[in-house]
Motif scaffolding. Structure first.
Motif, PDB file in Angstrom:
ATOM      1  N   MET A  42      15.694   5.836  -0.183  1.00 55.78           N
ATOM      2  CA  MET A  42      14.842   7.001  -0.407  1.00 55.78           C
ATOM      3  C   MET A  42      15.449   8.220   0.282  1.00 55.78           C
ATOM      4  SD  MET A  42      10.832   5.981  -0.251  1.00 55.78           S
ATOM      5  CE  MET A  42      10.749   5.780   1.487  1.00 55.78           C
ATOM      6  N   ASP A  43      15.515   9.326  -0.443  1.00 55.85           N
ATOM      7  CA  ASP A  43      16.019  10.523   0.222  1.00 55.85           C
ATOM      8  C   ASP A  43      14.855  11.236   0.938  1.00 55.85           C
ATOM      9  OD1 ASP A  43      14.564  11.956  -1.635  1.00 55.85           O
ATOM     10  OD2 ASP A  43      16.270  12.266  -2.970  1.00 55.85           O
ATOM     11  N   HIS A  44      15.165  12.389   1.521  1.00 61.84           N
ATOM     12  CA  HIS A  44      14.180  13.114   2.333  1.00 61.84           C
ATOM     13  C   HIS A  44      12.907  13.447   1.535  1.00 61.84           C
ATOM     14  CE1 HIS A  44      12.681  15.757   5.416  1.00 61.84           C
ATOM     15  NE2 HIS A  44      12.587  16.737   4.517  1.00 61.84           N
ATOM     16  N   ASP A  45      13.109  13.934   0.292  1.00 63.43           N
ATOM     17  CA  ASP A  45      11.952  14.310  -0.537  1.00 63.43           C
ATOM     18  C   ASP A  45      11.109  13.084  -0.889  1.00 63.43           C
ATOM     19  OD1 ASP A  45      12.598  16.926  -0.502  1.00 63.43           O
ATOM     20  OD2 ASP A  45      13.618  16.914  -2.452  1.00 63.43           O
ATOM     21  N   GLU A  46      11.796  11.967  -1.137  1.00 68.90           N
ATOM     22  CA  GLU A  46      11.058  10.746  -1.500  1.00 68.90           C
ATOM     23  C   GLU A  46      10.272  10.204  -0.305  1.00 68.90           C
ATOM     24  OE1 GLU A  46      13.966   9.457  -5.185  1.00 68.90           O
ATOM     25  OE2 GLU A  46      14.250   8.473  -3.254  1.00 68.90           O
ATOM     26  N   LYS A  47      10.788  10.421   0.893  1.00 67.13           N
ATOM     27  CA  LYS A  47      10.022  10.024   2.093  1.00 67.13           C
ATOM     28  C   LYS A  47       8.723  10.818   2.153  1.00 67.13           C
ATOM     29  CE  LYS A  47      13.619   8.338   5.008  1.00 67.13           C
ATOM     30  NZ  LYS A  47      14.754   8.857   5.724  1.00 67.13           N
ATOM     31  N   LYS A  48       8.834  12.109   1.822  1.00 68.85           N
ATOM     32  CA  LYS A  48       7.626  12.961   1.794  1.00 68.85           C
ATOM     33  C   LYS A  48       6.644  12.470   0.724  1.00 68.85           C
ATOM     34  CE  LYS A  48       9.045  17.528   3.330  1.00 68.85           C
ATOM     35  NZ  LYS A  48       9.485  18.806   2.757  1.00 68.85           N
ATOM     36  N   MET A  49       7.208  12.091  -0.424  1.00 65.45           N
ATOM     37  CA  MET A  49       6.350  11.588  -1.519  1.00 65.45           C
ATOM     38  C   MET A  49       5.654  10.310  -1.075  1.00 65.45           C
ATOM     39  SD  MET A  49       8.791  12.045  -4.853  1.00 65.45           S
ATOM     40  CE  MET A  49       9.805  13.497  -5.008  1.00 65.45           C
ATOM     41  N   TYR A  50       6.394   9.488  -0.339  1.00 65.80           N
ATOM     42  CA  TYR A  50       5.819   8.224   0.147  1.00 65.80           C
ATOM     43  C   TYR A  50       4.647   8.501   1.093  1.00 65.80           C
ATOM     44  CZ  TYR A  50       5.324   3.896   2.765  1.00 65.80           C
ATOM     45  OH  TYR A  50       4.797   2.781   3.381  1.00 65.80           O
ATOM     46  N   ASN A  51       4.843   9.407   2.023  1.00 57.29           N
ATOM     47  CA  ASN A  51       3.769   9.713   2.992  1.00 57.29           C
ATOM     48  C   ASN A  51       2.539  10.283   2.282  1.00 57.29           C
ATOM     49  OD1 ASN A  51       5.318   8.806   5.093  1.00 57.29           O
ATOM     50  ND2 ASN A  51       6.182  10.827   5.553  1.00 57.29           N
ATOM     51  N   PHE A  52       2.823  11.148   1.320  1.00 60.64           N
ATOM     52  CA  PHE A  52       1.735  11.728   0.519  1.00 60.64           C
ATOM     53  C   PHE A  52       0.990  10.607  -0.236  1.00 60.64           C
ATOM     54  CE2 PHE A  52       1.089  12.945  -4.021  1.00 60.64           C
ATOM     55  CZ  PHE A  52      -0.032  13.758  -3.867  1.00 60.64           C
ATOM     56  N   ALA A  53       1.754   9.705  -0.852  1.00 59.41           N
ATOM     57  CA  ALA A  53       1.156   8.628  -1.662  1.00 59.41           C
ATOM     58  C   ALA A  53       0.357   7.658  -0.786  1.00 59.41           C
ATOM     59  CB  ALA A  53       2.259   7.878  -2.397  1.00 59.41           C
ATOM     60  N   TYR A  54       0.844   7.426   0.411  1.00 61.49           N
ATOM     61  CA  TYR A  54       0.167   6.478   1.326  1.00 61.49           C
ATOM     62  C   TYR A  54      -1.250   6.990   1.629  1.00 61.49           C
ATOM     63  CZ  TYR A  54       0.060   2.919   5.041  1.00 61.49           C
ATOM     64  OH  TYR A  54      -0.237   1.816   5.810  1.00 61.49           O
ATOM     65  N   THR A  55      -1.336   8.266   2.021  1.00 59.46           N
ATOM     66  CA  THR A  55      -2.645   8.852   2.361  1.00 59.46           C
ATOM     67  C   THR A  55      -3.538   8.919   1.125  1.00 59.46           C
ATOM     68  OG1 THR A  55      -1.438  10.204   3.925  1.00 59.46           O
ATOM     69  CG2 THR A  55      -3.704  10.835   3.529  1.00 59.46           C
ATOM     70  N   LEU A  56      -2.920   9.281  -0.001  1.00 64.11           N
ATOM     71  CA  LEU A  56      -3.686   9.411  -1.241  1.00 64.11           C
ATOM     72  C   LEU A  56      -4.295   8.057  -1.656  1.00 64.11           C
ATOM     73  CD1 LEU A  56      -4.230  11.610  -3.427  1.00 64.11           C
ATOM     74  CD2 LEU A  56      -2.293  10.672  -4.681  1.00 64.11           C
ATOM     75  N   THR A  57      -3.507   7.017  -1.557  1.00 60.93           N
ATOM     76  CA  THR A  57      -3.972   5.680  -1.965  1.00 60.93           C
ATOM     77  C   THR A  57      -5.109   5.218  -1.049  1.00 60.93           C
ATOM     78  OG1 THR A  57      -1.735   5.212  -2.696  1.00 60.93           O
ATOM     79  CG2 THR A  57      -3.170   3.316  -2.440  1.00 60.93           C
ATOM     80  N   GLN A  58      -4.910   5.485   0.243  1.00 54.68           N
ATOM     81  CA  GLN A  58      -5.947   5.112   1.212  1.00 54.68           C
ATOM     82  C   GLN A  58      -7.249   5.873   0.923  1.00 54.68           C
ATOM     83  OE1 GLN A  58      -4.395   5.861   5.099  1.00 54.68           O
ATOM     84  NE2 GLN A  58      -4.711   3.733   5.675  1.00 54.68           N
ATOM     85  N   THR A  59      -7.120   7.163   0.670  1.00 55.48           N
ATOM     86  CA  THR A  59      -8.310   7.992   0.401  1.00 55.48           C
ATOM     87  C   THR A  59      -9.005   7.513  -0.873  1.00 55.48           C
ATOM     88  OG1 THR A  59      -7.057   9.806   1.329  1.00 55.48           O
ATOM     89  CG2 THR A  59      -9.102  10.395   0.251  1.00 55.48           C
ATOM     90  N   ALA A  60      -8.205   7.158  -1.887  1.00 52.37           N
ATOM     91  CA  ALA A  60      -8.785   6.654  -3.141  1.00 52.37           C
ATOM     92  C   ALA A  60      -9.594   5.379  -2.859  1.00 52.37           C
ATOM     93  CB  ALA A  60      -7.678   6.382  -4.151  1.00 52.37           C
ATOM     94  N   GLY A  61      -9.051   4.518  -2.019  1.00 55.31           N
ATOM     95  CA  GLY A  61      -9.745   3.272  -1.671  1.00 55.31           C
ATOM     96  C   GLY A  61     -11.061   3.547  -0.959  1.00 55.31           C
ATOM     97  N   ILE A  62     -11.026   4.501  -0.043  1.00 54.82           N
ATOM     98  CA  ILE A  62     -12.251   4.836   0.701  1.00 54.82           C
ATOM     99  C   ILE A  62     -13.310   5.396  -0.255  1.00 54.82           C
ATOM    100  CG2 ILE A  62     -13.192   6.373   2.508  1.00 54.82           C
ATOM    101  CD1 ILE A  62     -10.322   6.026   3.850  1.00 54.82           C
ATOM    102  N   LYS A  63     -12.859   6.232  -1.188  1.00 56.96           N
ATOM    103  CA  LYS A  63     -13.778   6.788  -2.200  1.00 56.96           C
ATOM    104  C   LYS A  63     -14.426   5.667  -3.012  1.00 56.96           C
ATOM    105  CE  LYS A  63     -11.703  11.303  -3.280  1.00 56.96           C
ATOM    106  NZ  LYS A  63     -12.822  12.192  -3.009  1.00 56.96           N
ATOM    107  N   LEU A  64     -13.611   4.683  -3.388  1.00 51.18           N
ATOM    108  CA  LEU A  64     -14.132   3.557  -4.178  1.00 51.18           C
ATOM    109  C   LEU A  64     -15.196   2.783  -3.415  1.00 51.18           C
ATOM    110  CD1 LEU A  64     -11.044   1.872  -5.891  1.00 51.18           C
ATOM    111  CD2 LEU A  64     -13.060   2.863  -6.986  1.00 51.18           C
TER     112      LEU A  64
END
Ligand code: IPD
Ligand code: CA
Ligand code: CA
Length: 271
Positions: free
Chosen positions: A1-23
């Motif tokens: 993963m390059d630098h931008d993909e690391k950022k995408m990963y961090n963004f996706a991690y929080t997003l997935t967690q938030t989606a789960g909490i919403k559910l």
């Protein structure tokens, strides 16, 4: 993963967690209404749509030139497109979510030019985030998953996951699937393909076989399994618009034994 993909990963991690909490909150505060899609086993709730829209909007707001493939409203996307494709199953295990609020997951993966960059499978009720990243160890809540040591090399000692629907279909193709399952150590089935695949990744299961999954069911768990040293294979079913045969395992020897009971539809390069 390059630098931008690391950022995408961090963004996706929080997003997935938030989606789960919403559910989880939705399940607590709303009446869950269902609609049957193709059968009583194949249902959709308002929450599937809500969470898919939430995830897709957040992704496209940040990455407007990326593509989305998702179960409910973004079925036309394609994993093998050039560039970045986000693959979403907003609720994997909708029947479990609706009936007893456990064993369901949010599954989110990012692919680049058809290859996985990362995958996240959030087991909401157990609060376990399974994560897999290209060239890195897979983890559960940040704790590294062990590399799969190939111990259970025969069906006699294996724990195998397969749905009744898959058993029925394989039998109708003339396969002695019950012969196979009656010879294993244990058969288990959760009703949530992404979490069953995570169980292959963490070594609880030795094999998962399905004739009834789509790309969004397996896209995130694929990299988790691969980075643990396991194998996941899939192939499209002819005339079934995106439906797949899929199998995951850690021992090629075990797979070879299982193949005696399975139809000849799998990529053969593994043997
Ligand atoms: C289903 C679940 C189930 C599997 C089906 C999937 P859904 O996903 O993962 O375990 O057997 O093939 O379609 O409809 O709950 O997202
Ligand atoms: Ca699913
Ligand atoms: Ca789903």
């Amino acid at each position: 993963m390059d630098h931008d993909e690391k950022k995408m990963y961090n963004f996706a991690y929080t997003l997935t967690q938030t989606a789960g909490i919403k559910l989880k909150l939705e399940r607590k505060n709303s009446t869950i209404k269902i609609k049957e899609k193709t059968s009583q086993m194949d249902i959709v709730t308002e929450q599937d749509i809500l969470i898919e829209k939430y995830l897709a909007c957040a992704i496209l707001e940040k990455y407007s030139d990326h593509n989305i493939l998702a179960e409910e409203c973004h079925k036309d996307g394609c994993k093998n497109k050039k560039g970045y494709v986000w693959i979403i199953d907003p609720i994997d295990g909708t029947v479990n979510y609706y009936r007893f609020a456990r064993d369901y997951a949010v599954s989110l993966a990012l692919y680049r030019d058809g290859r996985p960059v990362f995958g996240l499978v959030y087991d909401v009720e157990n609060d376990i985030m399974y994560s897999g990243r290209s060239k890195l160890d897979s983890a559960a809540n940040g704790r590294k998953l062990d590399k799969l040591h190939v111990k259970k090399e025969s069906l006699k000692k294996a724990v195998v996951s397969m749905s009744i629907r898959t058993m029925k279909e394989l039998s109708s193709m003339g396969m002695d699937v019950f012969g196979m399952l009656s010879g294993v150590q244990a058969h288990r089935y959760l009703g949530c393909a992404s979490l069953e695949l995570c169980r292959v990744a963490n070594g609880e299961y030795d094999m998962f076989i399905s004739s009834n999954v789509y790309e969004w069911d397996i896209a995130a768990a694929r990299i988790l399994i691969e980075q643990c040293g396991g194998t996941i294979i899939s192939c499209e079913k002819t005339g079934k618009a995106g439906k797949l045969f899929a199998a995951a395992f850690h021992s090629p020897k075990l797979w070879k034994e299982a193949l005696k009971y399975l139809p000849d539809v799998w990529p053969s390069h593994l043997l």
